[in-house]
Motif scaffolding. Structure first.
Motif, PDB file in Angstrom:
ATOM      1  N   CYS A 138       2.213   1.660  -3.460  1.00 31.37           N
ATOM      2  CA  CYS A 138       1.151   2.142  -4.358  1.00 31.37           C
ATOM      3  C   CYS A 138       0.933   3.639  -4.180  1.00 31.37           C
ATOM      4  O   CYS A 138       0.800   4.379  -5.158  1.00 31.37           O
ATOM      5  CB  CYS A 138      -0.155   1.383  -4.088  1.00 31.37           C
ATOM      6  SG  CYS A 138      -0.168  -0.303  -4.741  1.00 31.37           S
TER       7      CYS A 138
ATOM      8  N   GLN B 252       0.830  -1.207   0.000  1.00 34.32           N
ATOM      9  CA  GLN B 252       0.000   0.000   0.000  1.00 34.32           C
ATOM     10  C   GLN B 252       0.865   1.258   0.000  1.00 34.32           C
ATOM     11  O   GLN B 252       0.575   2.217  -0.721  1.00 34.32           O
ATOM     12  CB  GLN B 252      -0.942   0.001   1.202  1.00 34.32           C
ATOM     13  CG  GLN B 252      -2.059  -0.999   1.067  1.00 34.32           C
ATOM     14  CD  GLN B 252      -2.957  -1.066   2.287  1.00 34.32           C
ATOM     15  OE1 GLN B 252      -2.559  -0.718   3.397  1.00 34.32           O
ATOM     16  NE2 GLN B 252      -4.179  -1.538   2.093  1.00 34.32           N
TER      17      GLN B 252
ATOM     18  N   VAL C 285      -0.727   4.866  -7.593  1.00 33.25           N
ATOM     19  CA  VAL C 285      -1.716   3.852  -7.985  1.00 33.25           C
ATOM     20  C   VAL C 285      -3.042   4.211  -7.321  1.00 33.25           C
ATOM     21  O   VAL C 285      -3.105   4.396  -6.117  1.00 33.25           O
ATOM     22  CB  VAL C 285      -1.262   2.435  -7.557  1.00 33.25           C
ATOM     23  CG1 VAL C 285      -2.340   1.409  -7.841  1.00 33.25           C
ATOM     24  CG2 VAL C 285       0.046   2.061  -8.245  1.00 33.25           C
TER      25      VAL C 285
ATOM     26  N   HIS D 171       3.733   5.543  -5.810  1.00 35.98           N
ATOM     27  CA  HIS D 171       3.739   5.480  -7.282  1.00 35.98           C
ATOM     28  C   HIS D 171       2.431   5.941  -7.912  1.00 35.98           C
ATOM     29  O   HIS D 171       2.234   5.800  -9.121  1.00 35.98           O
ATOM     30  CB  HIS D 171       4.095   4.065  -7.747  1.00 35.98           C
ATOM     31  CG  HIS D 171       5.529   3.718  -7.500  1.00 35.98           C
ATOM     32  ND1 HIS D 171       6.559   4.185  -8.272  1.00 35.98           N
ATOM     33  CD2 HIS D 171       6.098   2.980  -6.523  1.00 35.98           C
ATOM     34  CE1 HIS D 171       7.698   3.740  -7.808  1.00 35.98           C
ATOM     35  NE2 HIS D 171       7.448   3.006  -6.739  1.00 35.98           N
TER      36      HIS D 171
ATOM     37  N   PHE E 268      -5.951   1.410  -4.659  1.00 36.22           N
ATOM     38  CA  PHE E 268      -5.191   0.278  -4.113  1.00 36.22           C
ATOM     39  C   PHE E 268      -5.801  -0.302  -2.839  1.00 36.22           C
ATOM     40  O   PHE E 268      -5.616  -1.475  -2.548  1.00 36.22           O
ATOM     41  CB  PHE E 268      -3.724   0.651  -3.877  1.00 36.22           C
ATOM     42  CG  PHE E 268      -3.515   1.735  -2.854  1.00 36.22           C
ATOM     43  CD1 PHE E 268      -3.469   1.444  -1.501  1.00 36.22           C
ATOM     44  CD2 PHE E 268      -3.344   3.050  -3.254  1.00 36.22           C
ATOM     45  CE1 PHE E 268      -3.270   2.439  -0.567  1.00 36.22           C
ATOM     46  CE2 PHE E 268      -3.144   4.051  -2.325  1.00 36.22           C
ATOM     47  CZ  PHE E 268      -3.108   3.741  -0.972  1.00 36.22           C
TER      48      PHE E 268
ATOM     49  N   ALA F 208      -0.388  -3.693 -10.502  1.00 39.25           N
ATOM     50  CA  ALA F 208      -0.460  -2.243 -10.707  1.00 39.25           C
ATOM     51  C   ALA F 208       0.919  -1.612 -10.558  1.00 39.25           C
ATOM     52  O   ALA F 208       1.295  -0.730 -11.340  1.00 39.25           O
ATOM     53  CB  ALA F 208      -1.444  -1.617  -9.718  1.00 39.25           C
ATOM     54  N   LEU F 209       1.690  -2.053  -9.577  1.00 37.95           N
ATOM     55  CA  LEU F 209       3.034  -1.513  -9.379  1.00 37.95           C
ATOM     56  C   LEU F 209       3.959  -1.871 -10.538  1.00 37.95           C
ATOM     57  O   LEU F 209       4.737  -1.043 -10.999  1.00 37.95           O
ATOM     58  CB  LEU F 209       3.624  -2.019  -8.050  1.00 37.95           C
ATOM     59  CG  LEU F 209       3.019  -1.396  -6.801  1.00 37.95           C
ATOM     60  CD1 LEU F 209       3.380  -2.202  -5.561  1.00 37.95           C
ATOM     61  CD2 LEU F 209       3.477   0.048  -6.663  1.00 37.95           C
TER      62      LEU F 209
ATOM     63  N   LYS G 277       3.295   0.306 -13.428  1.00 32.77           N
ATOM     64  CA  LYS G 277       3.822   1.663 -13.210  1.00 32.77           C
ATOM     65  C   LYS G 277       5.344   1.697 -13.308  1.00 32.77           C
ATOM     66  O   LYS G 277       5.957   2.755 -13.206  1.00 32.77           O
ATOM     67  CB  LYS G 277       3.409   2.191 -11.824  1.00 32.77           C
ATOM     68  CG  LYS G 277       1.948   2.496 -11.684  1.00 32.77           C
ATOM     69  CD  LYS G 277       1.652   3.863 -12.224  1.00 32.77           C
ATOM     70  CE  LYS G 277       0.228   4.256 -11.870  1.00 32.77           C
ATOM     71  NZ  LYS G 277      -0.089   5.591 -12.298  1.00 32.77           N
TER      72      LYS G 277
ATOM     73  N   MET H 235      -2.300  -5.247  -6.403  1.00 31.20           N
ATOM     74  CA  MET H 235      -1.334  -4.168  -6.147  1.00 31.20           C
ATOM     75  C   MET H 235       0.001  -4.451  -6.827  1.00 31.20           C
ATOM     76  O   MET H 235       0.617  -3.548  -7.402  1.00 31.20           O
ATOM     77  CB  MET H 235      -1.138  -3.972  -4.638  1.00 31.20           C
ATOM     78  CG  MET H 235      -2.311  -3.291  -3.957  1.00 31.20           C
ATOM     79  SD  MET H 235      -1.979  -2.857  -2.230  1.00 31.20           S
ATOM     80  CE  MET H 235      -2.413  -4.383  -1.412  1.00 31.20           C
TER      81      MET H 235
END
Length: 113
Positions: free
Chosen positions: A57, A54, A62, A60, A65, A76-77, A80, A73
Motif C-alpha cells: 500500500c 501495508q 494507498v 502504491h 491503509f 485498494a491495491l 490501484k 487493503m
C-alpha cells in the motif's frame, strides 16, 4: 567494509570482476525468486501478511491503509492496479513449508522438475 571510494577504485581497476560478482548476485536473486515461487505456489493477495500488504500500500500510494482491514487493503491495491505479489514465506504454515520442500526434493531427485 569498503568505503565507497575504495569500491569505485576496485570496480574501475577490475571491471570484469565487478560484472561477474554483479551477475552472480542477479542469478542468485533470480534463482531464489523461482524457488520461492515453486515453494509458495501462485501469487496471491489473500495470502499476504498484514505487514506485506501495508508495504505494498505504501509503495502504491494507498492512503489510510493503517486503518484498513486486510480485505480493504487488497481491494485498494487491486483498484490501484498493483501486481499480485508472490506469497511470502512467513504466510505459509509449517506443514505447507514441509510439503513444498519435500515435493521439490522429490521432483529434483526423480527428474520431474
Amino acid at each position: 567494509m569498503l568505503a565507497s571510494t575504495d569500491l569505485l577504485t576496485n570496480i574501475s581497476s577490475a571491471p570484469e570482476q565487478y560484472l561477474i560478482k554483479k551477475n552472480h548476485i542477479q542469478l542468485k536473486d533470480q534463482f531464489l525468486t523461482i524457488l520461492l515461487r515453486e515453494l509458495t505456489g501462485p501469487p496471491s493477495f489473500v495470502r499476504q501478511t498484514r505487514q506485506s500488504l501495508q508495504n505494498l500500500c505504501k509503495h502504491h500510494g494507498v492512503r489510510g491503509f493503517s486503518r484498513m482491514t486486510k480485505e480493504g487493503m487488497v481491494e485498494a491495491l487491486k483498484s490501484k492496479g498493483a501486481a499480485v505479489p508472490p506469497i511470502p514465506l512467513q504466510a505459509l504454515t509449517k506443514s505447507e513449508l514441509i510439503a513444498a520442500i519435500e515435493s521439490k526434493l522429490y521432483s529434483d531427485c526423480h527428474g520431474d522438475g
